[in-house]
Design an enzyme around this catalytic site. Structure first.
Site, PDB file in Angstrom:
ATOM      1  N   GLU A  23       0.717  -1.011  -0.146  1.00 37.27           N
ATOM      2  CA  GLU A  23       0.006   0.105  -0.071  1.00 37.27           C
ATOM      3  C   GLU A  23       0.959   1.211   0.107  1.00 37.27           C
ATOM      4  OE1 GLU A  23      -3.150   0.149  -0.563  1.00 37.27           O
ATOM      5  OE2 GLU A  23      -3.457  -1.883  -0.568  1.00 37.27           O
ATOM      6  N   CYS A  59     -11.591   0.709 -15.379  1.00 42.10           N
ATOM      7  CA  CYS A  59     -12.089   2.027 -15.441  1.00 42.10           C
ATOM      8  C   CYS A  59     -11.019   2.863 -15.539  1.00 42.10           C
ATOM      9  CB  CYS A  59     -13.186   2.187 -14.190  1.00 42.10           C
ATOM     10  SG  CYS A  59     -14.207   3.715 -14.246  1.00 42.10           S
ATOM     11  N   CYS A  97     -15.864   0.561 -21.260  1.00 46.91           N
ATOM     12  CA  CYS A  97     -17.086   0.474 -20.465  1.00 46.91           C
ATOM     13  C   CYS A  97     -17.703  -0.747 -21.097  1.00 46.91           C
ATOM     14  CB  CYS A  97     -17.588   1.827 -20.990  1.00 46.91           C
ATOM     15  SG  CYS A  97     -17.022   3.195 -20.359  1.00 46.91           S
ATOM     16  N   CYS A 151     -17.946  -3.472 -18.951  1.00 47.43           N
ATOM     17  CA  CYS A 151     -18.054  -3.134 -17.522  1.00 47.43           C
ATOM     18  C   CYS A 151     -19.165  -3.651 -16.996  1.00 47.43           C
ATOM     19  CB  CYS A 151     -18.212  -1.703 -17.222  1.00 47.43           C
ATOM     20  SG  CYS A 151     -18.445  -1.060 -15.649  1.00 47.43           S
ATOM     21  N   CYS A 203     -24.376   3.152 -14.497  1.00 51.52           N
ATOM     22  CA  CYS A 203     -23.312   4.169 -14.466  1.00 51.52           C
ATOM     23  C   CYS A 203     -23.690   5.485 -15.096  1.00 51.52           C
ATOM     24  CB  CYS A 203     -21.971   3.658 -15.141  1.00 51.52           C
ATOM     25  SG  CYS A 203     -20.568   5.125 -15.254  1.00 51.52           S
TER      26      CYS A 203
END
Length: 350
Positions: free
Chosen positions: A35, A190, A197, A200, A206
């Site tokens: 992270e 994305c 898209c 997706c 969306c």
DNA sequence: AAGACGGGGGT
DNA sequence: ACCCCAGTCTT
């Protein structure tokens, strides 16, 4: 609204990445290191650094016990070196105050240096399955599009709204996978440019997709021209082929790294050389000026080199690890963390 | 709320 | 020549 999470998890199971180094095993230390490295650094760039770092310092106590130069050398080239200094300090706090482990409660974890709200959530969700949201660049972009959120996501009001939305989508189970999934989704599907898209699973709901605004969201950061600065870099070599390096202190760029000594101009350089190595400024050789761009200014670096005929002398040069100045053999530069442009300069002499 | 903090990669 | 990226800390 668990439809969002359900569809995202289904996408992750089929199309997400399951072979990233920090996923096997998904321990707190390994997730934490990932992270931190992935703050402002893309996955493909971070992976070689990650595996090398973990190989050198496999456990949190190993990191805590390592010396600063070792940690900085492992980080050199990644940038944002405060991440490495914070990581090191946080590991030492964990050993001193938390039994050698990362705390598993949000409040304590988010108190450690370098761990903010998003990173604390990411660690606890991935390593312990806790029901906490994250909000990194990928999540911001995904949610800004899905909900049609206007404004630059870095601004306070927009960020506040996005945190609410991020929490609203949290599933009740599989928090580790969900956290990895939403980051992966933003990074691979994305994406900022040319999002896929058509592939997706959430496209029907969306807002940006429905309204044809995918290319307009999220809104870009308001731009402004970069300031320009210049610096003289003093490259002094002695007869034994060693180069004089200076440890950077304070809060400026490259703090904690070893670099060539710098001055603002020739007069200051003259003075610095006389005091530390008794070298004559005029005997130096100008090398080609080059440019290094930061996120907040453009730096013009003017290197000048001196080749001393005797062994170099310098105050504090023999004091060891805590000295701010040292003669370093050119063949051992890899032991130290050098700023990328300095490494390039010393490694590829004209 | 705004600025500081690095370097690599994509377009 | 821009723009962006698995953010946090300081002021």
């Amino acid at each position: 609204m668990s439809q969002f999470a359900d569809r995202l998890l289904a996408w992750f199971d089929r199309d997400g990445r399951h072979d990233l180094p920090w996923q096997h095993p998904r321990t707190p230390y390994r997730v934490w290191l990932a992270e931190i490295m992935l703050q402002q650094t893309q996955v493909q760039t971070a992976i070689p650094y990650y595996t090398r770092f973990l190989d050198a310092l496999p456990t949190l106590p190993d990191l805590a016990a390592a010396d600063t130069d070792r940690v900085m050398a492992l980080w050199a080239g990644l940038g944002y070196y405060a991440r490495a200094r914070n990581l090191h300090r946080a590991a030492q706090v964990c050993v001193l105050e938390h039994g050698g482990d990362l705390p598993d409660d949000f409040e304590t974890l988010a108190t450690l240096p370098g761990i903010g709200r998003s990173t604390a959530g990411a660690i606890l969700a991935q390593a312990h399955g806790q029901r906490l949201a994250i909000l990194d660049g990928n999540v911001k972009r995904t949610l800004a599009r899905f909900h049609g959120v206007e404004g630059w996501p870095g601004s306070s009001p927009v960020e506040k709204k996005l945190w609410q939305l991020a929490e609203s989508h949290l599933p009740d189970t599989r928090l580790a996978d969900y956290t990895q999934a939403i980051m992966d989704f933003g990074a691979t599907l994305c994406t900022r440019h040319d999002p896929a898209c058509v592939l997706c699973p959430m496209q029907d709901d969306c807002v940006a997709r429905r309204e044809g605004r995918v290319g307009q969201l999220p809104e870009a950061k308001p731009g402004k021209p970069l300031p320009e600065r210049r610096t003289l870099m003093l490259w002094v070599q002695d007869a034994q082929g060693r180069v004089l390096l200076s440890r950077r202190r304070g809060k400026g760029v490259w703090s904690g790294l070893w670099s060539l000594p710098e001055t603002e101009g020739a007069d200051a350089a003259r003075e610095w050389l006389a005091r530390h190595v008794a070298a004559d400024f005029d005997a130096g050789e100008d090398l080609p000026v080059f440019e290094h761009v930061f996120s907040h200014y453009r730096l013009h670096i003017e290197p000048r080199r001196w080749r001393l005929s005797d062994a170099g002398v310098a105050e504090d040069a023999r004091v060891g690890d805590n000295a701010d100045l040292r003669w370093q053999p050119m063949e051992n530069l890899h032991e130290l963390g050098l700023p990328a442009p300095v490494k390039k300069l010393l490694g590829a002499p004209p």
